[in-house]
Write a protein that holds these residues in place. Structure first.
Motif, mmCIF file in Angstrom:
data_model
loop_
_atom_site.group_PDB
_atom_site.id
_atom_site.type_symbol
_atom_site.label_atom_id
_atom_site.label_comp_id
_atom_site.label_asym_id
_atom_site.label_seq_id
_atom_site.Cartn_x
_atom_site.Cartn_y
_atom_site.Cartn_z
ATOM 1 N N TYR A 14 -5.299 -3.002 -2.835
ATOM 2 C CA TYR A 14 -4.550 -3.154 -1.588
ATOM 3 C C TYR A 14 -5.282 -2.478 -0.425
ATOM 4 O O TYR A 14 -5.264 -2.979 0.701
ATOM 5 C CB TYR A 14 -3.140 -2.573 -1.736
ATOM 6 C CG TYR A 14 -2.302 -3.247 -2.801
ATOM 7 C CD1 TYR A 14 -2.487 -4.595 -3.118
ATOM 8 C CD2 TYR A 14 -1.324 -2.542 -3.501
ATOM 9 C CE1 TYR A 14 -1.724 -5.201 -4.112
ATOM 10 C CE2 TYR A 14 -0.555 -3.149 -4.493
ATOM 11 C CZ TYR A 14 -0.760 -4.478 -4.797
ATOM 12 O OH TYR A 14 -0.013 -5.078 -5.761
ATOM 13 N N TRP A 15 -5.906 -1.328 -0.686
ATOM 14 C CA TRP A 15 -6.689 -0.643 0.349
ATOM 15 C C TRP A 15 -7.830 -1.539 0.835
ATOM 16 O O TRP A 15 -8.058 -1.697 2.033
ATOM 17 C CB TRP A 15 -7.266 0.665 -0.203
ATOM 18 C CG TRP A 15 -6.282 1.770 -0.400
ATOM 19 C CD1 TRP A 15 -5.507 1.980 -1.502
ATOM 20 C CD2 TRP A 15 -5.932 2.790 0.538
ATOM 21 N NE1 TRP A 15 -4.705 3.078 -1.320
ATOM 22 C CE2 TRP A 15 -4.950 3.602 -0.073
ATOM 23 C CE3 TRP A 15 -6.364 3.110 1.819
ATOM 24 C CZ2 TRP A 15 -4.392 4.694 0.554
ATOM 25 C CZ3 TRP A 15 -5.810 4.223 2.461
ATOM 26 C CH2 TRP A 15 -4.833 4.997 1.823
ATOM 27 N N LEU A 66 0.821 -1.203 0.000
ATOM 28 C CA LEU A 66 0.000 0.000 0.000
ATOM 29 C C LEU A 66 0.857 1.256 0.000
ATOM 30 O O LEU A 66 0.553 2.237 -0.692
ATOM 31 C CB LEU A 66 -0.922 -0.009 1.221
ATOM 32 C CG LEU A 66 -1.913 1.146 1.336
ATOM 33 C CD1 LEU A 66 -2.860 1.152 0.152
ATOM 34 C CD2 LEU A 66 -2.713 1.026 2.628
ATOM 35 N N ILE A 67 1.919 1.239 0.759
ATOM 36 C CA ILE A 67 2.798 2.407 0.853
ATOM 37 C C ILE A 67 3.544 2.639 -0.466
ATOM 38 O O ILE A 67 3.674 3.774 -0.932
ATOM 39 C CB ILE A 67 3.806 2.223 2.015
ATOM 40 C CG1 ILE A 67 3.066 2.277 3.358
ATOM 41 C CG2 ILE A 67 4.874 3.315 1.962
ATOM 42 C CD1 ILE A 67 3.914 1.841 4.538
ATOM 43 N N PRO A 76 0.226 2.082 -4.109
ATOM 44 C CA PRO A 76 -1.122 2.265 -3.542
ATOM 45 C C PRO A 76 -2.267 1.988 -4.530
ATOM 46 O O PRO A 76 -2.995 2.885 -4.937
ATOM 47 C CB PRO A 76 -1.103 3.729 -3.103
ATOM 48 C CG PRO A 76 -0.140 4.380 -4.035
ATOM 49 C CD PRO A 76 0.934 3.366 -4.294
#
Length: 218
Positions: free
Chosen positions: A14-15, A6-7, A10
């Motif tokens: 993934y969220w 996610l980092i 993004p």
């Protein structure tokens, strides 16, 4: 791993996946925050179930008006199906936000589709509160019809209450003859002494209103 993904990359999936993992772990606060963040970035626009989930999250977090905004926007953009359940959720969000006028349209749409006696009862009470007496009469008629043959004690009580409230609405509209007939109907099906006393009290109020109207006419 999902947090790293996610980092660094993004992507919408993934969220959603990370929110789901936190939900499974029982960390609802983090799960809700991730889902809300994904919604604000437009990552859920093509996911109707997730949009409804966001609305329910807003409701659970004590922000019913935000719940309503999410669903209204989704309806307007045709991103969420206009089902009875989704209309009901929208109406309940508006009710909890004390936006009673706005609640009536979606709640009525849901009740008509489902012939939902409980929902018509709730609608009728809101209409009484807003002094929409003519509409309330129709709603209470729908309650009486929905529960007419029910053997369930709670539904029978709700039917009786709906009939009594219909009589109240008719009294407020100065439909005195109709109100007498409605209270007669209520009296025939009432079995509890408390209900009978209440009907008597409303009859007395009805008679007083009739007398007052006659006096005003001179």
């Amino acid at each position: 791993m999902l947090e790293i993904l996610l980092i660094n990359w993004p992507k919408p999936q993934y969220w959603i996946q990370l929110a789901g993992v936190y939900q499974e772990l029982g960390d609802e606060k983090t799960s809700y925050s991730l889902t809300e963040a994904a919604y604000k970035q437009g990552f859920l626009d093509d996911k109707p179930v997730q949009l409804v989930n966001v609305a329910q999250i807003m409701l659970a977090r004590g922000a019913p008006i935000k719940c309503a905004w999410v669903l209204e926007k989704a309806f307007k953009e045709d991103r969420v199906e206009k089902t009875p359940q989704n209309y009901k959720t929208l109406g309940q969000c508006y009710l909890m936000a004390t936006e009673y006028e706005k609640a009536l349209k979606p709640l009525s749409a849901a009740a008509k589709s489902e012939s939902d006696g409980d929902l018509w009862f709730q609608i009728g009470q809101v209409q009484m509160q807003l002094t929409h007496y003519k509409d309330a009469i129709n709603s209470f008629d729908a309650v009486a019809k929905a529960f007419e043959k029910s053997k369930d004690a709670k539904e029978k009580d709700k039917r009786l209450t709906a009939i009594m409230q219909k009589g109240q609405a008719q009294t407020e509209l100065k439909l005195f003859k109709e109100a007498h007939e409605t209270f007669d109907e209520a009296r025939k099906i009432a079995t509890d002494q408390k209900d009978k006393r209440m009907i008597t009290q409303w009859r007395n109020y009805l008679k007083a209103e009739e007398a007052r109207e006659e006096m005003l006419k001179g």
